[in-house]
Write an enzyme that holds these catalytic residues in place. Structure first.
Site, PDB file in Angstrom:
ATOM      1  N   TYR A  64     -13.475  15.254  15.588  1.00 20.71           N
ATOM      2  CA  TYR A  64     -14.220  14.008  15.808  1.00 20.71           C
ATOM      3  C   TYR A  64     -15.265  14.243  16.902  1.00 20.71           C
ATOM      4  CZ  TYR A  64     -10.308  11.939  13.202  1.00 20.71           C
ATOM      5  OH  TYR A  64      -9.347  11.648  12.252  1.00 20.71           O
ATOM      6  N   PHE A 213      -7.566   4.973   7.129  1.00 21.41           N
ATOM      7  CA  PHE A 213      -8.386   3.913   6.530  1.00 21.41           C
ATOM      8  C   PHE A 213      -7.539   2.666   6.216  1.00 21.41           C
ATOM      9  CE2 PHE A 213     -11.595   7.196   4.599  1.00 21.41           C
ATOM     10  CZ  PHE A 213     -12.124   7.413   5.854  1.00 21.41           C
ATOM     11  N   PRO A 214      -6.676   2.207   7.131  1.00 18.86           N
ATOM     12  CA  PRO A 214      -5.851   1.024   6.835  1.00 18.86           C
ATOM     13  C   PRO A 214      -6.685  -0.235   6.600  1.00 18.86           C
ATOM     14  CG  PRO A 214      -5.758   1.547   9.190  1.00 18.86           C
ATOM     15  CD  PRO A 214      -6.454   2.698   8.504  1.00 18.86           C
ATOM     16  N   GLY A 217     -11.648   1.905   6.151  1.00 20.81           N
ATOM     17  CA  GLY A 217     -12.480   2.965   6.729  1.00 20.81           C
ATOM     18  C   GLY A 217     -13.930   2.547   6.830  1.00 20.81           C
ATOM     19  N   PHE A 218     -14.819   3.367   6.263  1.00 23.19           N
ATOM     20  CA  PHE A 218     -16.264   3.090   6.387  1.00 23.19           C
ATOM     21  C   PHE A 218     -16.701   1.945   5.456  1.00 23.19           C
ATOM     22  CE2 PHE A 218     -15.739   7.556   7.662  1.00 23.19           C
ATOM     23  CZ  PHE A 218     -16.312   7.503   8.926  1.00 23.19           C
ATOM     24  N   THR A 219     -15.839   1.563   4.528  1.00 20.47           N
ATOM     25  CA  THR A 219     -16.146   0.447   3.617  1.00 20.47           C
ATOM     26  C   THR A 219     -15.044  -0.592   3.761  1.00 20.47           C
ATOM     27  OG1 THR A 219     -16.934   2.126   2.082  1.00 20.47           O
ATOM     28  CG2 THR A 219     -16.727  -0.109   1.224  1.00 20.47           C
ATOM     29  N   PRO A 220     -15.295  -1.710   4.459  1.00 17.72           N
ATOM     30  CA  PRO A 220     -14.230  -2.689   4.692  1.00 17.72           C
ATOM     31  C   PRO A 220     -13.555  -3.118   3.392  1.00 17.72           C
ATOM     32  CG  PRO A 220     -16.233  -3.295   5.888  1.00 17.72           C
ATOM     33  CD  PRO A 220     -16.584  -2.115   5.020  1.00 17.72           C
ATOM     34  N   LEU A 221     -12.251  -3.322   3.466  1.00 21.95           N
ATOM     35  CA  LEU A 221     -11.479  -3.754   2.295  1.00 21.95           C
ATOM     36  C   LEU A 221     -12.054  -5.044   1.736  1.00 21.95           C
ATOM     37  CD1 LEU A 221      -7.765  -3.405   3.448  1.00 21.95           C
ATOM     38  CD2 LEU A 221      -8.929  -2.109   1.639  1.00 21.95           C
TER      39      LEU A 221
HETATM   40  N1  LIG Z   1      -6.343  12.451   8.260  1.00 21.84           N
HETATM   41  C1  LIG Z   1      -7.563  12.179   7.890  1.00 21.84           C
HETATM   42  O1  LIG Z   1      -8.151  12.902   7.083  1.00 21.84           O
HETATM   43  C2  LIG Z   1      -8.225  10.957   8.437  1.00 21.84           C
HETATM   44  C3  LIG Z   1      -9.402  10.477   7.828  1.00 21.84           C
HETATM   45  C4  LIG Z   1      -9.963   9.322   8.341  1.00 21.84           C
HETATM   46  C5  LIG Z   1      -9.405   8.686   9.427  1.00 21.84           C
HETATM   47  N2  LIG Z   1      -8.278   9.170  10.025  1.00 21.84           N
HETATM   48  C6  LIG Z   1      -7.630   8.478  11.160  1.00 21.84           C
HETATM   49  O2  LIG Z   1      -7.353   7.155  10.749  1.00 21.84           O
HETATM   50  C7  LIG Z   1      -7.845   6.231  11.725  1.00 21.84           C
HETATM   51  C8  LIG Z   1      -8.206   4.934  11.048  1.00 21.84           C
HETATM   52  O3  LIG Z   1      -9.282   5.113  10.157  1.00 21.84           O
HETATM   53  P1  LIG Z   1     -10.734   4.524  10.426  1.00 21.84           P
HETATM   54  O4  LIG Z   1     -10.891   4.166  11.842  1.00 21.84           O
HETATM   55  O5  LIG Z   1     -11.720   5.448   9.849  1.00 21.84           O
HETATM   56  O6  LIG Z   1     -10.765   3.276   9.467  1.00 21.84           O
HETATM   57  P2  LIG Z   1     -10.102   1.793   9.521  1.00 21.84           P
HETATM   58  O7  LIG Z   1      -9.102   1.705  10.614  1.00 21.84           O
HETATM   59  O8  LIG Z   1      -9.687   1.486   8.141  1.00 21.84           O
HETATM   60  O9  LIG Z   1     -11.373   0.880   9.817  1.00 21.84           O
HETATM   61  C9  LIG Z   1     -12.157   1.051  10.941  1.00 21.84           C
HETATM   62  C10 LIG Z   1     -13.374   0.174  10.752  1.00 21.84           C
HETATM   63  O10 LIG Z   1     -12.962  -1.197  10.780  1.00 21.84           O
HETATM   64  C11 LIG Z   1     -13.714  -1.891  11.758  1.00 21.84           C
HETATM   65  N3  LIG Z   1     -12.807  -2.852  12.391  1.00 21.84           N
HETATM   66  C12 LIG Z   1     -11.631  -2.597  12.997  1.00 21.84           C
HETATM   67  N4  LIG Z   1     -11.072  -3.727  13.446  1.00 21.84           N
HETATM   68  C13 LIG Z   1     -11.922  -4.732  13.133  1.00 21.84           C
HETATM   69  C14 LIG Z   1     -11.911  -6.124  13.347  1.00 21.84           C
HETATM   70  N5  LIG Z   1     -10.889  -6.737  13.979  1.00 21.84           N
HETATM   71  N6  LIG Z   1     -12.960  -6.866  12.902  1.00 21.84           N
HETATM   72  C15 LIG Z   1     -13.987  -6.259  12.255  1.00 21.84           C
HETATM   73  N7  LIG Z   1     -14.063  -4.936  12.019  1.00 21.84           N
HETATM   74  C16 LIG Z   1     -13.031  -4.176  12.452  1.00 21.84           C
HETATM   75  C17 LIG Z   1     -14.207  -0.859  12.727  1.00 21.84           C
HETATM   76  O11 LIG Z   1     -15.442  -1.273  13.303  1.00 21.84           O
HETATM   77  P3  LIG Z   1     -15.556  -1.591  14.896  1.00 21.84           P
HETATM   78  O12 LIG Z   1     -15.627  -0.264  15.568  1.00 21.84           O
HETATM   79  O13 LIG Z   1     -16.817  -2.370  14.969  1.00 21.84           O
HETATM   80  O14 LIG Z   1     -14.361  -2.400  15.277  1.00 21.84           O
HETATM   81  C18 LIG Z   1     -14.392   0.355  11.852  1.00 21.84           C
HETATM   82  O15 LIG Z   1     -15.677   0.341  11.262  1.00 21.84           O
HETATM   83  C19 LIG Z   1      -9.022   6.966  12.345  1.00 21.84           C
HETATM   84  O16 LIG Z   1      -9.384   6.422  13.586  1.00 21.84           O
HETATM   85  C20 LIG Z   1      -8.492   8.371  12.412  1.00 21.84           C
HETATM   86  O17 LIG Z   1      -7.725   8.522  13.596  1.00 21.84           O
HETATM   87  C21 LIG Z   1      -7.684  10.297   9.519  1.00 21.84           C
END
Ligand SMILES: NC(=O)c1ccc[n+]([C@@H]2O[C@H](COP(=O)([O-])OP(=O)(O)OC[C@H]3O[C@@H](n4cnc5c(N)ncnc54)[C@H](OP(=O)(O)O)[C@@H]3O)[C@@H](O)[C@H]2O)c1
Length: 288
Positions: A64, A213-214, A217-221
């Site tokens: 990262y 991506f709970p 991820g980059f595309t909100p659910l």
């Molecule tokens: N093992 C792998 O290959 C892999 C791949 C991807 C990710 N990961 C891990 O999984 C973790 C979670 O994935 P992720 O962070 O990519 O995706 P995510 O948790 O599904 O979603 C993150 C996105 O949601 C937004 N968000 C979060 N809370 C919000 C809220 N209350 N209101 C509005 N928007 C909100 C964030 O924007 P804001 O910043 O504006 O809040 C961000 O753009 C990562 O941090 C990483 O540690 C692992």
């Protein structure tokens, strides 16, 4: 540090107790997870707030930034509280265009473990996930050479526990025939349910499943059922999605990502949302 009980309580990864509500640090790096954050102090504040809220599981990777997120974690939180467990992953590099080329040869894995130790300021990494597959998702194929490289580093005392990421069920079984794993970190959320059987099998074995991506991820659910339940409960879709994951299975650990203190607080509060049997039945149809 305050330690209120967080939604979902705790889980034990090997001998490490962590809150089921964790924090994913990937969003702290710059755009597309490359370079430094626009707001350095804001990124430090998010990490410190996670600990203040009682979160004891932070997920990261030296890919990262690269190196950016781990150095932010060290700057914000070192020396770490004994209760805090940082989970990292190895097996992918970054290229000039922000791609994630695999780096699973023994030399790359050894280098990456040492870089994680240096950048996080640790003598031992609590949990290292071997990241498999590619940007398209898990890919079949043998993993023994890469996994055995990490087992050797574990035997040298540099790693406490091992896990897999972006793995197929066959690769999980292949690793488990070599050495114990304490978690699998794969793409999974309300709308992406392809790991349902794997989650249940791991739950029976006491192995954690950590969905990345709970929140999409980059595309909100996006789903009409999710929106309908959120509206009915006067909650955000993010809260419903996180609360649903905690209810889905006791071995699911959350690592939602955010670069915002306000969103982090919202997510912690939202994950505690009570879902009725009707809500769960409606949500259960989304990804099927
Ligand atoms: N093992 C792998 O290959 C892999 C791949 C991807 C990710 N990961 C891990 O999984 C973790 C979670 O994935 P992720 O962070 O990519 O995706 P995510 O948790 O599904 O979603 C993150 C996105 O949601 C937004 N968000 C979060 N809370 C919000 C809220 N209350 N209101 C509005 N928007 C909100 C964030 O924007 P804001 O910043 O504006 O809040 C961000 O753009 C990562 O941090 C990483 O540690 C692992």
């Amino acid at each position: 540090m305050t330690s209120p009980s967080l939604p979902g309580g705790t889980w034990t990864l090997g001998d490490l107790t962590v809150t089921r509500f964790g924090y994913g640090a990937m969003q702290l790096a710059g755009p597309w997870v490359m370079g430094p954050p626009a707001d350095h102090h804001g990124a430090l504040a998010v990490l410190r707030e996670a600990v203040v809220l009682g979160i004891t599981h932070i997920d990261t990777s030296d890919a990262y930034g690269p190196h950016v997120t781990n150095r932010l974690i060290r700057e914000a939180l070192h020396p770490y509280p004994d209760s805090l467990h940082i989970v990292t992953k190895v097996g992918a590099n970054r290229d000039q265009r922000g791609g994630w080329p695999p780096a699973r040869d023994p030399e790359s894995l050894r280098r990456s473990v040492h870089e994680n130790l240096d950048n996080l300021g640790l003598d031992v990494l609590d949990l290292v996930n071997l990241r498999l597959g590619d940007a398209e998702g898990p890919q079949p194929g043998p993993i023994a050479e890469a996994f055995e490289t990490l087992v050797a580093l574990q035997q040298q005392g540099l790693i406490r526990h091992l896990g897999l990421s972006n793995a197929t069920p066959e690769q999980v079984a292949e690793a488990q025939a070599i050495a114990p794993i304490v978690c699998v970190q794969n793409l999974y959320n309300l709308a992406h349910r392809q790991d349902d059987a794997l989650i249940d099998a791991l739950a029976e074995q006491g192995v954690a499943y950590v969905p990345f991506f709970p929140l999409g991820g980059f595309t909100p659910l996006q789903s009409s059922a999710l929106a309908a339940v959120a509206t009915r409960l006067e909650a955000t879709p993010m809260s419903v999605a996180l609360a649903w994951l905690l209810r889905r299975s006791p071995n699911i650990l959350l690592i939602p990502g955010t670069s915002s203190v306000a969103h982090l607080r919202e997510n912690v509060a939202g994950a505690g949302l009570a879902l009725s049997a009707d809500d769960l039945a409606e949500l259960d149809k989304v990804g099927r």
